[in-house]
Scaffold this motif. Structure first.
Motif, PDB file in Angstrom:
ATOM      1  N   LEU A 241      24.651  31.509 -28.747  1.00 45.59           N
ATOM      2  CA  LEU A 241      25.976  30.894 -28.824  1.00 45.59           C
ATOM      3  C   LEU A 241      25.907  29.400 -28.542  1.00 45.59           C
ATOM      4  O   LEU A 241      26.602  28.597 -29.172  1.00 45.59           O
ATOM      5  N   LYS A 242      25.059  29.012 -27.569  1.00 46.83           N
ATOM      6  CA  LYS A 242      24.920  27.590 -27.259  1.00 46.83           C
ATOM      7  C   LYS A 242      24.292  26.852 -28.432  1.00 46.83           C
ATOM      8  O   LYS A 242      24.705  25.721 -28.764  1.00 46.83           O
ATOM      9  N   LEU A 243      23.313  27.460 -29.083  1.00 50.69           N
ATOM     10  CA  LEU A 243      22.699  26.838 -30.254  1.00 50.69           C
ATOM     11  C   LEU A 243      23.709  26.725 -31.392  1.00 50.69           C
ATOM     12  O   LEU A 243      23.793  25.692 -32.066  1.00 50.69           O
ATOM     13  N   LYS A 244      24.488  27.769 -31.598  1.00 50.03           N
ATOM     14  CA  LYS A 244      25.481  27.766 -32.672  1.00 50.03           C
ATOM     15  C   LYS A 244      26.502  26.658 -32.459  1.00 50.03           C
ATOM     16  O   LYS A 244      26.936  26.006 -33.419  1.00 50.03           O
ATOM     17  N   GLU A 245      26.860  26.431 -31.203  1.00 51.77           N
ATOM     18  CA  GLU A 245      27.808  25.356 -30.876  1.00 51.77           C
ATOM     19  C   GLU A 245      27.280  24.002 -31.339  1.00 51.77           C
ATOM     20  O   GLU A 245      28.047  23.108 -31.686  1.00 51.77           O
ATOM     21  N   GLN A 246      25.947  23.861 -31.377  1.00 47.05           N
ATOM     22  CA  GLN A 246      25.313  22.609 -31.777  1.00 47.05           C
ATOM     23  C   GLN A 246      24.874  22.620 -33.242  1.00 47.05           C
ATOM     24  O   GLN A 246      24.153  21.722 -33.685  1.00 47.05           O
ATOM     25  N   GLY A 247      25.310  23.674 -33.980  1.00 40.21           N
ATOM     26  CA  GLY A 247      24.948  23.775 -35.388  1.00 40.21           C
ATOM     27  C   GLY A 247      23.506  24.172 -35.605  1.00 40.21           C
ATOM     28  O   GLY A 247      22.901  23.824 -36.627  1.00 40.21           O
ATOM     29  N   LEU A 248      22.941  24.922 -34.665  1.00 39.14           N
ATOM     30  CA  LEU A 248      21.526  25.290 -34.709  1.00 39.14           C
ATOM     31  C   LEU A 248      21.338  26.799 -34.594  1.00 39.14           C
ATOM     32  O   LEU A 248      22.251  27.522 -34.191  1.00 39.14           O
ATOM     33  N   THR A 249      20.155  27.269 -34.929  1.00 43.67           N
ATOM     34  CA  THR A 249      19.731  28.642 -34.684  1.00 43.67           C
ATOM     35  C   THR A 249      18.320  28.594 -34.104  1.00 43.67           C
ATOM     36  O   THR A 249      17.704  27.515 -34.032  1.00 43.67           O
ATOM     37  N   ILE A 250      17.776  29.743 -33.738  1.00 44.67           N
ATOM     38  CA  ILE A 250      16.421  29.762 -33.183  1.00 44.67           C
ATOM     39  C   ILE A 250      15.378  29.397 -34.234  1.00 44.67           C
ATOM     40  O   ILE A 250      14.231  29.101 -33.901  1.00 44.67           O
TER      41      ILE A 250
END
Length: 357
Positions: A241-250
């Motif tokens: 969720l934190k990555l998604k907030e930044q427009g990122l994925t693993i």
């Protein structure tokens, strides 16, 4: 009904353990870190005992006896013989503590206590907030276990609630307050130390995915000559969720030297993200912490605060009292970036114990 609920929680834990990232891989990673806490505290209490002229004896079962003259006490990791069991249980009940703080007009987040069967109440609460929320177990956990931040829709709420309920039947949903996480430490109402605990980060190299960077970070923690943290960095819902907030994925590849936060919950950070700030805490915040530990009858307590600026009153920053810890990790005050500012907290605790026996 209680038996049925226990069975449901057991089944939910089994399901979580079968998931790729929450199951075998995580257990394997945690196993690599399993001895770090034990090794740290063996050395920690040995040095603290020596410094006050006491002896340390291993009595088994993870416990150590510390003797000074004709007085003795026992320790096990960060657990010490100070607060009684009832005090520990009361402080560990998050809704109970929040209600007490609310009665005394302390700055706390908006919150709601609920269970899975009445999650519709949590849905209504989330909608009324108009902002992101945090879901966590109401009691029985620590170190960020079961906590998920950035809950801003019903789907995330249900997933986070299911996850948290594997730790405790009763759940909490709180408004997510923006700011840094601080820990204020008290012994018998006396302010001892304060830390800013920043979220864990990874730094890009221009070719590795975030998943690979997290694996590299864990290897760094495992292979370091010094203990950097007790915990691995885990890819879970909170992380995604934190990555998604930044427009990122693993699977995202970061630019060289690009720094990103991989989790909002700070418990899986390392010593490089922990900073000593005791000289910058506003007097009103120190007084607030004193009032709280005195009100709850806590001898050794860690007050967790979220604020954008620890040097001004909470009323001005919009900050909150987040949680109260009655078995605060003493290692937090040693595993810090500023090694020259480390206080001998272990010695202070032992001196207090022996002076009051």
């Amino acid at each position: 009904m209680k038996y049925i609920n226990k069975v449901i929680r057991l089944i939910r834990k089994m399901i979580l353990c079968m998931r790729p990232y929450n199951g075998f891989r995580n257990r394997k990673i945690f196993k690599s870190f399993s001895g770090f806490q034990r090794d740290f505290y063996i050395k920690y209490w040995a040095e603290a005992s020596s410094a006050i002229g006491a002896s340390l004896d291993d009595v088994g079962y993870g416990c150590f006896k510390i003797t000074k003259g004709n007085k003795k006490t026992y320790v096990r990791n960060f657990n010490v013989m100070l607060d009684d069991n009832l005090t520990l249980n009361i402080a560990g009940n998050k809704p109970f503590v929040l209600n007490i703080l609310k009665e005394h007009n302390f700055q706390i987040p908006k919150f709601l206590e609920y269970k899975l069967q009445d999650i519709i109440k949590a849905q209504a609460f989330l909608e009324s907030l108009g902002k992101s929320a945090v879901v966590k177990p109401a009691s029985g956990t620590g170190a960020g276990r079961g906590v998920t931040t950035h809950i801003n829709d019903i789907t995330k709420l249900h997933k986070a609630s299911n996850f948290a309920s594997s730790y405790c039947e009763t759940l909490l949903i709180e408004e997510q307050v923006e700011g840094d996480s601080f820990r204020l430490l008290y012994i018998e109402g006396e302010f001892i130390d304060a830390l800013r605990r920043d979220p864990p980060i990874v730094i890009g190299d221009g070719q590795s995915t975030i998943k690979q960077l997290i694996r590299q970070e864990n290897n760094k923690r495992i292979n370091s000559d010094e203990i950097l943290t007790f915990h691995p960095l885990i890819i879970d819902m909170e992380c995604k969720l934190k990555l998604k907030e930044q427009g990122l994925t693993i699977k995202s590849v970061l630019d060289r030297n690009q720094k990103i936060i991989v989790k909002t919950v700070v418990n899986q950070n390392s010593c490089f993200e922990n900073h000593v700030v005791r000289d910058t805490v506003h007097p009103s915040l120190i007084l607030t912490g004193q009032k709280i530990v005195n009100e709850l009858g806590i001898t050794l307590g860690g007050i967790d605060v979220i604020t954008t600026d620890i040097s001004i009153p909470l009323q001005e920053s919009g900050g909150i009292i987040n949680e109260i810890n009655t078995t605060p990790g003493l290692h937090h005050h040693s595993l810090v970036f500023e090694k020259d500012k480390i206080l001998p907290v272990g010695e202070m605790v032992l001196n207090y114990i022996f002076s009051n026996k």
